[in-house]
Motif scaffolding. Structure first.
Motif, PDB file in Angstrom:
ATOM      1  N   MET A   1       0.843  -1.187   0.000  1.00  0.00           N
ATOM      2  CA  MET A   1       0.000   0.000   0.000  1.00  0.00           C
ATOM      3  C   MET A   1       0.878   1.236   0.000  1.00  0.00           C
TER       4      MET A   1
ATOM      5  N   ASP B   1      -2.199   6.238   0.004  1.00  0.00           N
ATOM      6  CA  ASP B   1      -3.396   5.481   0.359  1.00  0.00           C
ATOM      7  C   ASP B   1      -3.568   5.394   1.871  1.00  0.00           C
TER       8      ASP B   1
ATOM      9  N   THR C   1     -13.035   4.377  -4.840  1.00  0.00           N
ATOM     10  CA  THR C   1     -11.966   3.436  -5.194  1.00  0.00           C
ATOM     11  C   THR C   1     -12.010   3.126  -6.684  1.00  0.00           C
TER      12      THR C   1
ATOM     13  N   ARG D   1      -4.189   6.900 -12.737  1.00  0.00           N
ATOM     14  CA  ARG D   1      -4.122   6.245 -11.429  1.00  0.00           C
ATOM     15  C   ARG D   1      -4.457   4.767 -11.592  1.00  0.00           C
TER      16      ARG D   1
ATOM     17  N   ALA E   1      -6.546   2.643  -6.440  1.00  0.00           N
ATOM     18  CA  ALA E   1      -6.293   3.999  -5.948  1.00  0.00           C
ATOM     19  C   ALA E   1      -7.541   4.541  -5.260  1.00  0.00           C
ATOM     20  N   MET E   2      -7.335   5.376  -4.236  1.00  0.00           N
ATOM     21  CA  MET E   2      -8.466   5.820  -3.414  1.00  0.00           C
ATOM     22  C   MET E   2      -8.514   7.336  -3.262  1.00  0.00           C
TER      23      MET E   2
ATOM     24  N   GLY F   1      -6.459  12.364  -1.431  1.00  0.00           N
ATOM     25  CA  GLY F   1      -6.256  11.273  -2.372  1.00  0.00           C
ATOM     26  C   GLY F   1      -6.568  11.671  -3.796  1.00  0.00           C
TER      27      GLY F   1
ATOM     28  N   HIS G   1      -4.661  -4.495   1.112  1.00  0.00           N
ATOM     29  CA  HIS G   1      -3.985  -3.363   1.731  1.00  0.00           C
ATOM     30  C   HIS G   1      -2.819  -3.850   2.575  1.00  0.00           C
TER      31      HIS G   1
END
Length: 341
Positions: free
Chosen positions: A1, A5, A26, A36, A40-41, A52, A159
């Motif tokens: 991660m 993030d 997300t 991205r 990706a968040m 983000g 994650h």
């Protein structure tokens, strides 16, 4: 991660715990070029504040505008797509015909964001499965893998640290090296059985072991998401680690030292019954040729080479320390040549 993030999860948890509403966005899938990656968040607070990124900015602007105009009215997650047609692709900065698919999740206690964040901060690898029908989530131990899985009903994201880095030697260079590696999201282990080095060596977030290097390599069961760097300048330690690491699928195996020392090391490794192709995998002198002199610069040089290897990028010969110095000296590339120095 990635660290960004972690920032998204942390800020999202803080906002919700302070009584604000938040929307977690997300990236599920992309078609064509995308700024991205999947997974990706982005988190948007109920007043439009954001942390983000899921695109180059235009999609974020549209989502923020929706929240500012309508608030966060969702009661359960939903899927949205951007850039299906040429007009939308141009509007949202996607290549013509490109598409990005997003999950919009109103964050509640059922989202278990704080619990997820706590597990990740403990360097655990966690799979988070979101049921889009109910908004319920499950957290479970995850295998080491990348990617996002979406079956139309549940969304699973992984994650935590997915790459491991074994460093041989607890010296000054290792301190700089490990601090940068932690920022790059490696799970870092330092191995040094020497009391005079290991007794006072500490870097937060790094595991220190005093076992013999070859035993550590074997016990770690290195896979294709592992890298090994030998930094002690002591052949008795470095060679022990390298002779085992070069037999593994580790994506990077490197050693500090001069061209002459690395040429001698390659000859020694062949005497340990390693094959020529196995020994040829050794990156030595480790690092890219950036004129590095200080420990911090050398750490950057080596981690740049590791990053390139991780992403499958072939560095030009001019960027190899050995080839660059050989070219400046008027000699050819050396693998087992005694002319290395």
């Amino acid at each position: 991660m990635n660290s960004e993030d972690l920032e998204v999860l942390s800020q999202c948890a803080d906002w919700v715990e302070s009584g604000r509403r938040a929307l977690l966005v997300t990236v599920i899938r992309t078609w064509g070029s995308s700024p991205r990656p999947e997974g990706a968040m982005l988190c948007i607070r109920d007043d439009g504040h954001v942390v983000g990124s899921v695109s180059g900015g235009c999609i974020e602007d549209d989502l923020i505008d929706r929240v500012r105009r309508n608030g966060i009215a969702l009661e359960s997650p939903e899927i949205v797509e951007y850039g299906i047609g040429a007009d939308e692709a141009h509007r949202f900065g996607l290549p013509c015909g490109g598409t990005i698919q997003l999950a919009l999740e109103p964050v509640t206690k059922r989202s278990r964001i704080r619990e997820l964040l706590d597990a990740v901060m403990q360097r655990k690898l966690v799979a988070r499965t979101l049921d889009l029908r109910t908004g319920n989530t499950q957290l479970s131990a995850a295998p080491v893998k990348d990617g996002v899985h979406f079956d139309g009903v549940t969304l699973t994201t992984v994650h935590g640290p997915r790459y491991r880095l074994l460093v041989i030697g607890a010296g000054q260079l290792s301190r700089f090296f490990c601090r940068i590696a932690i920022g790059l999201d490696y799970h870092v282990t330092v191995c040094d059985p020497r009391e005079e080095y290991a007794d006072h060596w500490r870097v937060e977030g790094v595991t220190l072991t005093r076992e013999m290097p070859d035993d550590v390599v074997v016990s770690m069961r290195l896979d294709s998401r592992a890298a090994v760097v030998a930094l002690t300048h002591d052949p008795k330690l470095d060679d022990l680690a390298l002779m085992e690491a070069l037999r593994t699928p580790a994506f990077y195996v490197g050693a500090l030292g001069s061209r002459r020392n690395n040429a001698a090391r390659r000859h020694r490794l062949l005497e340990f019954d390693l094959t020529v192709p196995e020994v040829a995998r050794l990156r030595g002198p480790a690092g890219l040729h950036i004129g590095s002199k200080t420990p911090a610069e050398i750490a950057v040089s080596i981690l740049a080479e590791i990053t390139a290897a991780k992403h499958g990028v072939q560095s030009a010969a001019a960027m190899s320390i050995a080839d660059a110095k050989n070219a400046n000296a008027g000699t050819g590339p050396a693998f087992l040549s005694s002319s290395c120095r």
